[in-house]
Design a protein around this motif. Structure first.
Motif, PDB file in Angstrom:
ATOM      1  N   THR A   1       0.841  -1.186   0.000  1.00 35.04           N
ATOM      2  CA  THR A   1       0.000   0.000   0.000  1.00 35.04           C
ATOM      3  C   THR A   1       0.880   1.241   0.000  1.00 35.04           C
ATOM      4  N   GLU A   2       0.568   2.184  -0.879  1.00 33.87           N
ATOM      5  CA  GLU A   2       1.318   3.436  -0.936  1.00 33.87           C
ATOM      6  C   GLU A   2       0.415   4.538  -1.470  1.00 33.87           C
ATOM      7  N   THR A   3       0.848   5.776  -1.290  1.00 30.11           N
ATOM      8  CA  THR A   3       0.071   6.933  -1.743  1.00 30.11           C
ATOM      9  C   THR A   3       0.789   7.599  -2.911  1.00 30.11           C
ATOM     10  N   LEU A   4       0.059   7.792  -4.004  1.00 27.29           N
ATOM     11  CA  LEU A   4       0.596   8.421  -5.205  1.00 27.29           C
ATOM     12  C   LEU A   4       0.052   9.839  -5.325  1.00 27.29           C
TER      13      LEU A   4
ATOM     14  N   GLY B   1      -9.483  -1.436  -9.703  1.00 26.59           N
ATOM     15  CA  GLY B   1     -10.084  -1.689  -8.396  1.00 26.59           C
ATOM     16  C   GLY B   1      -9.092  -1.728  -7.259  1.00 26.59           C
ATOM     17  N   ILE B   2      -8.008  -0.939  -7.361  1.00 23.91           N
ATOM     18  CA  ILE B   2      -6.950  -0.995  -6.348  1.00 23.91           C
ATOM     19  C   ILE B   2      -6.869   0.290  -5.517  1.00 23.91           C
ATOM     20  N   VAL B   3      -7.797   1.235  -5.739  1.00 26.89           N
ATOM     21  CA  VAL B   3      -7.781   2.507  -5.004  1.00 26.89           C
ATOM     22  C   VAL B   3      -8.442   2.329  -3.645  1.00 26.89           C
TER      23      VAL B   3
ATOM     24  N   ALA C   1      -4.148  12.987  -4.358  1.00 24.60           N
ATOM     25  CA  ALA C   1      -3.386  12.071  -3.500  1.00 24.60           C
ATOM     26  C   ALA C   1      -4.187  10.776  -3.433  1.00 24.60           C
ATOM     27  N   ILE C   2      -3.672   9.732  -4.085  1.00 26.42           N
ATOM     28  CA  ILE C   2      -4.425   8.480  -4.233  1.00 26.42           C
ATOM     29  C   ILE C   2      -3.681   7.360  -3.512  1.00 26.42           C
TER      30      ILE C   2
END
Length: 399
Positions: free
Chosen positions: A350-353, A370-372, A383-384
Motif C-alpha cells: 500500500t502506498e500513496t501516489l 479496483g486498487i484505489v 493524493a491516491i
C-alpha cells in the motif's frame, strides 16, 4: 487425421504421408505421384482431399482441375471447423473475418475462366484481373463492415472486463492445446455444463464464470473457498493460421488480464511436449507477461498405464508449478485447488501516489483495476492511496 475427424459430416476413407523434398510450384506433387494419388482418389470415389499444410491458390486450382475434387489445406480445414463450432455473435464475426481474409488471397482460382477481362491495354495483367480486383474490393468492404461490428463487441467485452476489475476477484484463465481437457476441468471446478467432447475445438466461444473455489474436501457446489473468475478459452493448435490469430485476438486477450494461468496439458498424448511448446509460443506472441504466475496441469493422468503414471507423478513432484490431474475422475483436484489458492497469494503493498489533475488516464486506470483505497484532492493534484502488486506497478509505469 484428428482435424479431419473434428468435422462431423466428413467420412474419412484413408490417409497417406507423402514426402516432398521440393514441392512443385504449380501442382505441389511431381507428375508420377500426382497420377498415383489421382488413381487412388478415383478408385475410392473421393470428393474432398485434405492436405495438412499450406497450399497456394495456384496449386489448389491445378490440383482440383487434375483430380476433379475439392481441395482444402490446413488453414481451410481449421476455418471449416471453426465455422461449424461458432455459436456466439462474437465467435461468428471472428470466423467470418478470418474466412474472408483467407478467401481474399485465393481469388485467382475463382476467376481464371474470365479470359476476356484483362488489365491495361490487353498486353499486361492476368486473365480476369479486373473482376478479381472488383471482387477483392467487395471482400474489403465486407471486412470493414465486420470489423466495425466486432469493435462494438470488443467494447462490450472491455466494459465487462472493467466491471470485473471493480470487483476484487482474481481471474484464473485455462489455456492449452485443443482437446487437452480444459472444458472438462472448467465444468468440474464450476459445476457448469460447458460442451466437453473428445474432439478438437469443442470449445470455440470463451466462457467465464464467477465461482467460489471449493474448500479442500468439498464439491464445487459447496464452495467455501476463495472467490475467483474462471475463464475457459479456445484451444491452441500448431501452425494456427495467422488469420485466426488476428481474428481471435480480442477473445484471447482475456488471458492477458489473468492473475493466474493454468496451462492444461494432455499428458497422455504422444506429442504432449511439442503441444506444450506450441502453446507457450502462442502465449508469447500474444504478449503474455513472464511475470504472470502459471501452473502446468498434467491432465488425463488416468489414461496412462500404472508405470507411466507413477513416473509422471514423480517428475511433477520435483516442480512446485506442475500438478498431475484427471479432470474426468477428480484425481488431484484438491491439490489443484490448494495450488490455485497459493498461486493467487501475490504480495501487495500500500502506498500513496500524487497525480496531477491532467493525469486523468492514469487515475482512470487505477480505478478500473479496483486498487484505489482512498483519494483526496490537493493543491497540485490527487493524493491516491492504492494497494497493488508488483505486476500492477510495472503496468502503471508503462502508461
Amino acid at each position: 487425421m484428428s482435424l479431419a475427424l473434428a468435422l462431423p459430416d466428413l467420412d474419412v476413407v484413408g490417409s497417406e504421408i507423402v514426402r516432398l523434398p521440393t514441392p512443385h510450384p504449380g501442382k505441389l506433387f511431381g507428375k508420377g505421384k500426382l497420377q498415383e494419388l489421382g488413381a487412388k482418389l478415383h478408385e475410392a470415389d473421393v470428393e474432398l482431399v485434405l492436405i495438412d499444410g499450406p497450399v497456394s491458390p495456384v496449386q489448389q486450382r491445378n490440383l482440383e482441375k487434375e483430380w476433379k475434387v475439392k481441395i482444402l489445406d490446413r488453414t481451410g480445414l481449421i476455418l471449416e471447423i471453426f465455422s461449424d463450432r461458432a455459436r456466439t455473435r462474437e465467435g461468428v464475426l471472428q470466423v467470418e473475418m478470418a474466412a474472408l481474409s483467407y478467401q481474399r488471397t485465393r481469388l485467382v482460382r475463382a476467376w481464371t475462366h474470365l479470359e476476356r477481362q484483362r488489365g491495361g491495354l490487353g498486353f499486361v495483367g492476368g486473365p480476369g484481373e479486373t473482376q478479381i480486383e472488383a471482387d477483392r474490393r467487395a471482400i474489403d468492404d465486407q471486412l470493414t463492415r465486420l470489423r466495425r461490428q466486432l469493435e462494438k463487441v470488443v467494447k462490450t467485452r472491455e466494459l465487462h472486463r472493467a466491471a470485473r476489475a471493480k470487483v476484487p476477484y482474481p481471474i484464473v484463465a485455462l489455456v492449452g492445446y485443443t482437446n487437452a481437457g480444459k472444458s472438462t476441468l472448467f465444468n468440474r471446478m464450476t459445476g457448469a455444463d460447458v460442451l466437453a467432447k473428445d474432439m478438437l475445438f469443442a470449445t470455440l466461444d470463451p466462457t467465464m464464470r464467477q465461482i467460489e473455489l471449493p474448500a479442500v474436501g468439498k464439491t464445487p457446489q459447496q464452495g467455501g473457498g476463495r472467490k475467483v473468475i474462471l475463464s475457459d478459452t479456445v484451444g491452441f493448435i500448431s501452425d494456427l493460421p495467422t488469420q485466426l490469430v488476428a481474428a481471435f485476438r480480442a477473445t484471447l486477450e482475456e488471458v492477458l488480464a489473468a492473475d493466474l494461468i493454468l496451462h492444461v496439458r494432455d499428458i497422455s498424448h504422444d506429442s504432449t511436449d511439442e503441444q506444450a511448446r506450441d502453446v507457450e509460443q502462442i502465449m508469447a506472441d500474444l504478449g503474455v507477461s513472464d511475470d504472470t504466475p502459471q501452473l502446468e496441469i498434467w491432465n488425463k493422468i488416468d489414461l496412462l498405464d500404472e508405470e507411466d503414471r507413477d513416473a509422471r507423478r514423480r517428475e511433477a513432484a520435483r516442480n512446485d508449478t506442475i500438478l498431475t490431474l484427471s479432470a474426468l475422475t477428480g484425481e488431484g483436484f484438491d491439490t489443484l485447488v490448494q495450488a490455485i489458492d497459493t498461486g493467487l497469494d501475490v504480495p501487495r503493498r500500500t502506498e500513496t501516489l500524487t497525480l496531477a489533475f491532467s493525469d486523468g488516464r492514469k487515475r482512470a486506470w487505477l480505478f478500473d483495476k479496483g486498487i484505489v483505497e482512498a483519494e483526496e484532492p490537493g493543491e497540485d493534484g490527487w493524493a491516491i492511496t492504492v494497494t497493488w502488486t508488483e505486476r500492477q506497478v510495472a503496468e502503471f509505469e508503462k502508461l
